[in-house]
Design an enzyme around this catalytic site. Structure first.
Site, PDB file in Angstrom:
ATOM      1  N   PRO A  87       0.823  -1.208   0.000  1.00 51.78           N
ATOM      2  CA  PRO A  87       0.000   0.000   0.000  1.00 51.78           C
ATOM      3  C   PRO A  87       0.859   1.261   0.000  1.00 51.78           C
ATOM      4  CG  PRO A  87      -0.958  -1.622   1.453  1.00 51.78           C
ATOM      5  CD  PRO A  87       0.362  -2.198   0.987  1.00 51.78           C
ATOM      6  N   CYS A  88       0.385   2.271  -0.711  1.00 48.53           N
ATOM      7  CA  CYS A  88       1.267   3.371  -1.101  1.00 48.53           C
ATOM      8  C   CYS A  88       0.745   4.741  -0.706  1.00 48.53           C
ATOM      9  CB  CYS A  88       1.451   3.332  -2.618  1.00 48.53           C
ATOM     10  SG  CYS A  88      -0.130   3.311  -3.509  1.00 48.53           S
ATOM     11  N   GLN A  89      -0.166   4.840   0.261  1.00 46.83           N
ATOM     12  CA  GLN A  89      -0.774   6.139   0.552  1.00 46.83           C
ATOM     13  C   GLN A  89       0.257   7.196   0.926  1.00 46.83           C
ATOM     14  OE1 GLN A  89      -1.795   3.226   1.652  1.00 46.83           O
ATOM     15  NE2 GLN A  89      -4.028   3.050   1.669  1.00 46.83           N
ATOM     16  N   PHE A  91       3.052   7.742  -0.379  1.00 48.02           N
ATOM     17  CA  PHE A  91       3.731   8.276  -1.554  1.00 48.02           C
ATOM     18  C   PHE A  91       2.766   8.956  -2.521  1.00 48.02           C
ATOM     19  CE2 PHE A  91       6.237   4.491  -0.347  1.00 48.02           C
ATOM     20  CZ  PHE A  91       7.463   5.083  -0.119  1.00 48.02           C
ATOM     21  N   ASN A 129       4.497  -0.251  -7.224  1.00 50.30           N
ATOM     22  CA  ASN A 129       4.051   0.839  -6.364  1.00 50.30           C
ATOM     23  C   ASN A 129       3.692   2.036  -7.238  1.00 50.30           C
ATOM     24  OD1 ASN A 129       3.855   2.592  -3.898  1.00 50.30           O
ATOM     25  ND2 ASN A 129       4.843   0.811  -2.976  1.00 50.30           N
TER      26      ASN A 129
END
Length: 402
Positions: A87-89, A91, A129
């Site tokens: 999960p990339c929140q 970035f 990502n």
């Protein structure tokens, strides 16, 4: 990796969600051993579509790599490929820059993925990502990913890939990290599709897949209507439709979400390609996304699908012909899922599954290119070895004659 290894390829999908990467890997010939995800509502679709695969509803931060290996019955260095899209929140460009910082707990899952790589020591690693992750924070996360994988014995390549360049009918830019423990210097997978068809006679690649090439064979529906199972409206008229369609002639998840009266009025007041700026003054809203209440056109490549795709005010997700937003099946088509993949849960849950997924077709084509590279390297090594054996044999015969 030898050709014999390629006949028995096993993969594990961390942060598997609904199963986007797993679907692509399965299409490329991998057996999916296990998937793990903290979100039970997303994992429900993974379980439904991979009933023979171990699906773990766990937080990887609380589940050690050693414990995970024992749970799935995989010893270190046995696994062919470890894949995942942490999960990339932390970035994401959807988060204002002032709220992004290096040690955001949301970014720790990238490091946890590396912990699993170091323990399981798979032959291949694929990590996906958001594009911002590659250069964000001065490239510090990219440096750590490369450093830790190289220290673990891998050769690493990384790049930002656009899903449209690999046959997905969507402009979706994502960072990919690809690593190999077999000593092969991997290159970035070659695109299979190009923006301009003018180069086709020279290169052999196809043009980008348009919205209508992706969804035009699905039957028209009104907002709030649709059937659990429906037949295709036409014979397939694009290579993409032939690729993703079910052999049985029917498809699921093609139901349109009902719109509020004002939402319907907004979409009905504009044509394909238009958006919020073209709305009558009395129907415009304050603020919101630049593509709010936008309608797609038949010949465009779709914008990035997000988890808010169900809401007309969240982006250009209006159908190019019908006055409505996209159905789950249309969203799945644009995300590169085959029609055989069935989503479960509420409409908004299914939209969330799709918005967070890695396009299966993108994962498939990236991995297939890697396998071709490995096969070529294996064949080249075999050829060199045989040449050396022949040379050694010939040299020995010359000595005997002398």
């Amino acid at each position: 990796m030898s050709l014999m290894d390629m006949a028995n390829m096993k993969a594990v999908d961390l942060f598997c969600g609904a199963g986007g990467i797993s679907t692509g890997l399965a299409s490329a010939g991998f057996e999916i051993v296990a998937g793990i995800d903290i979100e039970a509502k997303f994992l429900a679709s993974f379980k439904h579509n991979f009933p023979e695969t171990l699906a773990l509803n766990e937080n990887v931060l609380d589940f050690s790599p050693a414990e995970f290996g024992k749970r799935i019955g995989i010893e270190p260095a046995e696994l062919t490929l470890l894949a995942g899209g942490p999960p990339c929140q932390g970035f994401s460009k959807n988060v204002p820059r002032k709220y992004r910082y290096l040690e955001d707990p949301k970014n720790l899952l990238v490091k946890r993925f590396l912990d699993y790589c170091e323990h399981l020591r798979p032959k291949l690693v694929l990590m996906e990502n958001v594009a911002e992750m590659k250069n964000g924070f001065g490239g510090q996360y990219t440096s750590e990913v490369v450093h830790r994988l190289e220290a673990a014995g891998y050769s690493v390549t990384h790049a930002v890939l656009n899903a449209a360049d690999y046959g997905v009918p969507q402009r979706r830019r994502r960072a990919f990290f690809l690593a190999d423990r077999e000593g092969v210097a991997l290159r970035v997978p070659h695109p299979t599709h190009l923006p301009s068809k003018s180069a086709l006679p020279l290169t052999g690649e196809q043009g980008h897949v348009s919205v209508w090439d992706a969804i035009g064979d699905l039957p028209p529906v009104r907002h709030g209507e649709g059937q659990a199972v429906t037949n295709y409206a036409t014979a397939p008229f694009s290579a993409y439709q032939k690729l993703v369609r079910n052999a049985g002639g029917s498809v699921k998840n093609h139901v349109a979400r009902p719109l509020q009266p004002t939402q319907y009025e907004r979409l009905a007041s504009i044509g394909p390609g238009q958006g919020h700026a073209d709305l009558p003054k009395h129907l415009q809203v304050k603020g919101g996304y630049s593509g709010a209440y936008g309608r797609l056109t038949k010949d465009m490549v779709a914008p990035t699908i997000t988890r808010w795709v169900f809401h007309p005010g969240s982006g250009r997700f209006g159908h190019p012909v019908d006055v409505r937003t996209l159905t789950i099946r249309e969203i799945a088509r644009i995300q590169g899922f085959p029609d055989s993949f069935e989503f479960v849960g509420s409409f908004t849950q299914q939209a969330g599954q799709l918005g967070n997924a890695v396009p299966p077709l993108l994962a498939q084509r990236v991995v297939e290119d890697l396998l071709r590279q490995l096969a070529a390297q294996s064949a080249s090594s075999t050829s060199v070895r045989r040449s050396n054996e022949i040379f050694s044999s010939s040299a020995g015969n010359l000595k005997l004659i002398a």
